[in-house]
Enzyme design. Structure first.
Site, PDB file in Angstrom:
ATOM      1  N   VAL A  52      23.431  61.817  65.513  1.00  0.00           N
ATOM      2  CA  VAL A  52      22.883  62.898  66.497  1.00  0.00           C
ATOM      3  C   VAL A  52      22.143  62.500  67.635  1.00  0.00           C
ATOM      4  CG1 VAL A  52      23.278  65.066  64.992  1.00  0.00           C
ATOM      5  CG2 VAL A  52      21.276  63.681  64.973  1.00  0.00           C
ATOM      6  N   TYR A  53      21.732  60.950  67.416  1.00  0.00           N
ATOM      7  CA  TYR A  53      20.583  60.613  68.417  1.00  0.00           C
ATOM      8  C   TYR A  53      21.465  60.221  69.676  1.00  0.00           C
ATOM      9  CZ  TYR A  53      17.389  59.377  64.642  1.00  0.00           C
ATOM     10  OH  TYR A  53      16.434  59.481  63.405  1.00  0.00           O
ATOM     11  N   VAL A  54      20.943  61.117  70.659  1.00  0.00           N
ATOM     12  CA  VAL A  54      21.468  61.043  71.888  1.00  0.00           C
ATOM     13  C   VAL A  54      22.871  61.232  71.939  1.00  0.00           C
ATOM     14  CG1 VAL A  54      21.282  59.986  74.268  1.00  0.00           C
ATOM     15  CG2 VAL A  54      19.856  59.224  72.454  1.00  0.00           C
ATOM     16  N   GLY A  56      25.022  60.786  69.650  1.00  0.00           N
ATOM     17  CA  GLY A  56      26.222  59.410  69.390  1.00  0.00           C
ATOM     18  C   GLY A  56      25.830  58.400  70.355  1.00  0.00           C
ATOM     19  N   LYS A  78      23.017  58.260  59.727  1.00  0.00           N
ATOM     20  CA  LYS A  78      22.775  59.411  58.972  1.00  0.00           C
ATOM     21  C   LYS A  78      23.956  60.515  59.160  1.00  0.00           C
ATOM     22  CE  LYS A  78      17.777  58.705  59.727  1.00  0.00           C
ATOM     23  NZ  LYS A  78      17.823  58.102  61.031  1.00  0.00           N
TER      24      LYS A  78
END
Length: 329
Positions: A52-54, A56, A78
């Site tokens: 979920v960081y940015v 993908g 994660k």
């Protein structure tokens, strides 16, 4: 750079882990790749990201940076957060895990993930279902080891017991928030991890930037801590106790000739049970400052001063148990 085994495993990781949450957001792609290259060149081998960081994008940048040196890196990502709008696009059900790992592998341009972590506990999914799915991923070769993040102590212990009972793979690590200004893990989690040999890889080791020394009681704030909500918010940091901790960090930094960020990271790195703090950086200058936490030690007296000023208040049942401790305990 020193290396440590991650929990109950033979996996050797560097004493600092490079976090990539800012990659593709406040850190552009060029600087992100440069940070990864510099980190590896100095002996760092542990990289942490998440699906979920940015949305993908962080995984994509990490994959681009390491595609030609994959075997040099211990790659962690994660699963659990919302990645699509349909009802099964969130959580740690078998369906979401299986879809999530394949999507991460594509973005990371690799055929395996070294450490696959459950981002948060999911009350909707039985832990047996989650662990069986993760066990299957290890058996298939898509994942080498599994870990968790942001769990209560009882949740971690339940997961470990479930793995042991069913002969599933175990979580070898947990990724919690932990720093001089966020020591809640001292209540139960640290002792549990020491007892069960679970590696601890803390996030926000600088308290969302608070421990860099950029903030004081008088001046208006700027940067990450201007957030009104979440863990990186001024409301959670703006307290007299936290500023007393920061004052001590600054005094120690002056005594040892280091920056406050380097001292805060060094304290954490020398804490019993901590394997590899996860540091992030928005700029190359911040990256270099954080890397200055390597190759030196805080003297015991200074380490103890920081521990004392930041310790949690005496609480039940710890004070009750201590009252009745036997002499040889």
């Amino acid at each position: 750079m020193e290396y440590r085994l991650l929990g109950r495993s033979g996996l050797a990781v560097s004493e600092l882990c490079l976090g990539t949450m800012t990659f593709g957001n406040t850190t552009n792609e060029q600087d992100s790749i440069e940070m990864i290259n510099r980190f590896i060149e100095r002996g760092g081998n542990f990289l942490d990201t998440a699906d979920v960081y940015v949305s993908g994008r962080s995984e994509e940048i990490v994959g681009q940076a390491i595609k030609d040196r994959r075997d040099e890196v211990v790659l962690a990502t994660k699963v659990r957060m919302q990645t699509s709008n349909h009802p099964n696009g969130v959580g740690i059900s078998r369906k979401h895990i299986m879809e999530g790992v394949d999507a991460s592998l594509r973005r990371l341009q690799t055929d395996y993930i070294d450490l696959y972590q459950v981002h948060v506990w999911d009350h909707a999914t039985p832990i047996e279902e989650t662990l069986r799915a993760l066990d299957d991923l290890v058996s298939s070769g898509k994942v080498r080891y599994i870990g968790c993040s942001n769990f209560f102590a009882w949740q971690l212990m339940k997961a470990l017991a479930t793995s042991d009972m069913n002969r599933y793979v175990r979580f070898i690590s947990i990724q919690p928030q932990y720093s001089l200004v966020s020591r809640e893990m001292d209540r139960e989690m640290i002792s549990l991890c020491l007892e069960e040999n679970v590696g601890i890889i803390p996030w926000a080791p600088l308290g969302g930037g608070f421990l860099t020394g950029r903030y004081n009681r008088e001046e208006p704030i700027e940067g990450r801590l201007t957030s009104k909500v979440g863990e990186s918010s001024w409301a959670l940091r703006n307290s007299e106790k936290n500023f007393a901790i920061l004052d001590e960090v600054k005094r120690v930094a002056e005594e040892v000739g280091k920056t406050p960020a380097q001292v805060a990271l060094r304290w954490l790195n020398q804490r019993k049970g901590i394997t590899s703090p996860i540091f992030g950086a928005s700029t190359l200058a911040q990256f270099e400052d954080n890397m200055g936490a390597l190759d030196w030690k805080l003297p015991e007296e200074l380490w103890n001063r920081l521990s004392e000023v930041s310790q949690l208040p005496s609480e039940y049942p710890n004070r009750f148990i201590a009252k009745f401790a036997r002499p040889f305990e």
